[in-house]
Write an enzyme that holds these catalytic residues in place. Structure first.
Site, PDB file in Angstrom:
ATOM      1  N   SER A  50       0.852  -1.202   0.000  1.00  0.00           N
ATOM      2  CA  SER A  50       0.000   0.000   0.000  1.00  0.00           C
ATOM      3  C   SER A  50       0.884   1.247   0.000  1.00  0.00           C
ATOM      4  O   SER A  50       2.101   1.153   0.229  1.00  0.00           O
ATOM      5  CB  SER A  50      -0.885   0.009   1.249  1.00  0.00           C
ATOM      6  OG  SER A  50      -0.078   0.228   2.396  1.00  0.00           O
ATOM      7  N   ASP A  82      -1.201  -1.774  -3.976  1.00  0.00           N
ATOM      8  CA  ASP A  82      -2.565  -1.876  -3.447  1.00  0.00           C
ATOM      9  C   ASP A  82      -3.141  -0.457  -3.290  1.00  0.00           C
ATOM     10  O   ASP A  82      -2.502   0.421  -2.701  1.00  0.00           O
ATOM     11  CB  ASP A  82      -2.482  -2.582  -2.073  1.00  0.00           C
ATOM     12  CG  ASP A  82      -3.834  -2.980  -1.532  1.00  0.00           C
ATOM     13  OD1 ASP A  82      -4.761  -3.198  -2.319  1.00  0.00           O
ATOM     14  OD2 ASP A  82      -3.950  -3.101  -0.292  1.00  0.00           O
TER      15      ASP A  82
HETATM   16  P1  13P Z   1      -8.698  -6.763   5.054  1.00  0.00           P
HETATM   17  O1  13P Z   1      -8.656  -5.508   5.876  1.00  0.00           O
HETATM   18  O2  13P Z   1     -10.025  -7.449   5.201  1.00  0.00           O
HETATM   19  O3  13P Z   1      -7.560  -7.670   5.339  1.00  0.00           O
HETATM   20  O4  13P Z   1      -8.583  -6.333   3.511  1.00  0.00           O
HETATM   21  C1  13P Z   1      -7.346  -5.991   2.958  1.00  0.00           C
HETATM   22  C2  13P Z   1      -7.461  -5.345   1.628  1.00  0.00           C
HETATM   23  O5  13P Z   1      -8.499  -5.308   0.998  1.00  0.00           O
HETATM   24  C3  13P Z   1      -6.234  -4.759   1.078  1.00  0.00           C
HETATM   25  O6  13P Z   1      -6.471  -4.078  -0.114  1.00  0.00           O
HETATM   26  O1  G3H Z   2      -6.707  -1.925   2.107  1.00  0.00           O
HETATM   27  C1  G3H Z   2      -5.677  -1.492   2.592  1.00  0.00           C
HETATM   28  C2  G3H Z   2      -4.663  -2.393   3.210  1.00  0.00           C
HETATM   29  O2  G3H Z   2      -5.182  -3.090   4.321  1.00  0.00           O
HETATM   30  C3  G3H Z   2      -3.432  -1.625   3.532  1.00  0.00           C
HETATM   31  O3  G3H Z   2      -3.598  -0.830   4.660  1.00  0.00           O
HETATM   32  O4  G3H Z   2      -3.039   1.486   3.953  1.00  0.00           O
HETATM   33  O5  G3H Z   2      -2.889   0.775   6.373  1.00  0.00           O
HETATM   34  O6  G3H Z   2      -1.218  -0.055   4.701  1.00  0.00           O
HETATM   35  P1  G3H Z   2      -2.621   0.433   4.928  1.00  0.00           P
HETATM   36 ZN    ZN Z   3      -8.365  -3.129  -0.237  1.00  0.00          ZN
END
Ligand code: 13P
Ligand code: G3H
Ligand code: ZN
Length: 309
Positions: A50, A82
């Site tokens: 992310s 992500d």
């Molecule tokens: P969760 O918070 O359910 O693990 O989902 C993670 C996610 O969608 C990351 O993009």
């Molecule tokens: O959907 C997001 C992921 O769980 C990543 O979370 O932005 O806190 O790293 P983050």
């Molecule tokens: Zn997500």
């Protein structure tokens, strides 16, 4: 072993009616725990990063960790951004060696989401990188994803078809009732499977993605709560629902919260029984093993992708 896109992984997953796990990574122990699990299970693997993870660990460290993981394990890995929130972060990850990016334009109106996604697709495809987009909005709160539950809206099947046709995107994240984080349902968990089936039928042979797919197992919540009731009311997506999604065109299932819970539960438990420890290796080794156990559990019982690498 090589850095690969998710194209072939998704094709096989679609045909085999299973899903590939996309696990969020932030540091070395998390990468190692996940990769060790995939290696033991001979499972296809997507590691995702992310914007927050990139900020925390730095792009270059994460790249090198994934390079090391591929060399050490002999596995092919897809490295994915992500929730890329704009063109610039997608470009930066494409230029910086990722094989897959997500452009998350779900907060924008339909036409703007299409425009932004199309721009990223064009840039990515010219460089051999695949793109995931999102249509519809999940509830829940994450670093970069802050959507009030009341604003969440499920993916419209007709729009999904138009979106895929007009953007040329490689996979699509849809909203059918999951949400990010540890609090997914106020009452009984339920996903809109009729909607998923409709979207899947209208987009044959096209990989769908399910975000917010952690199960939030009570055992781990209880361990995390050993110092108080921080996770009261936490509730995730039941495992049978995720298995069902994998049979209905969902080829990628995103998991982050369950890894956080596994790691934190292990570390908290460690200090409950070993309060005198202060060498980080003493608590990070079992934490890494807890991540591995969690990922092996997912591969076998939730994704059904053991032996598919
Ligand atoms: P969760 O918070 O359910 O693990 O989902 C993670 C996610 O969608 C990351 O993009
Ligand atoms: O959907 C997001 C992921 O769980 C990543 O979370 O932005 O806190 O790293 P983050
Ligand atoms: Zn997500």
């Amino acid at each position: 072993m090589a850095l690969v896109t998710s194209k072939e992984m998704f094709q096989k997953a679609y045909e085999g009616k299973y899903a590939v796990g996309a696990f969020n990574v932030n540091n070395m122990e998390i990468v190692q725990g996940i990769v060790d699990a995939a290696k033991v299970e001979k499972a296809p693997l997507i590691l995702q990063v992310s914007a927050g993870a990139r900020k925390y660990a730095k792009h270059i460290y994460l790249m090198k960790l994934v390079e090391a993981a591929m060399e050490d394990s002999g596995l092919d890995i897809c490295l994915h951004l992500d929730h890329g929130e704009d063109f610039e972060i997608c470009k930066s990850c494409i230029d910086g060696g990722f094989s897959s990016v997500m452009i998350d334009g779900s907060k924008f109106p339909f036409e703007e989401n299409i425009e932004l996604t199309r721009r990223v697709v064009e840039y990515a495809h010219e460089r051999g990188v695949v793109v995931e987009a999102e249509l519809g909005r999940l509830a829940g709160v994450e670093d970069a994803v802050k959507v009030a539950a009341k604003d969440a809206s499920y993916t419209d099947p007709d729009q999904a078809v138009e979106f895929v046709e007009r953007t040329g995107v490689d996979s699509l994240a849809i909203a059918i009732g999951t949400s990010h984080g540890a609090y997914k349902f106020a009452g009984e968990p339920s996903l809109d499977f009729a909607r998923l089936e409709k979207i899947s039928n209208m987009l044959p042979n096209f990989p769908l993605v399910l975000h917010g797919a952690s199960t939030v197992l009570p055992e781990f919540v209880a361990k995390c709560n050993q110092f108080g009731g921080q996770l009261k009311g936490a509730q995730g997506v039941p495992e049978d629902m995720l298995l069902q999604a994998g049979k209905l065109g969902v080829c990628k299932i995103n998991i982050d919260t369950d890894l956080r819970l596994a790691m934190t539960a292990s570390i908290r438990e460690h200090f409950m029984t070993n309060p005198e420890h202060f060498d980080p290796r003493q608590y990070l080794k079992p934490a890494r093993e807890a991540i591995q156990a969690m990922v092996q559990h997912k591969i076998k019982n939730v994704l059904n992708c053991s032996g598919r690498a």
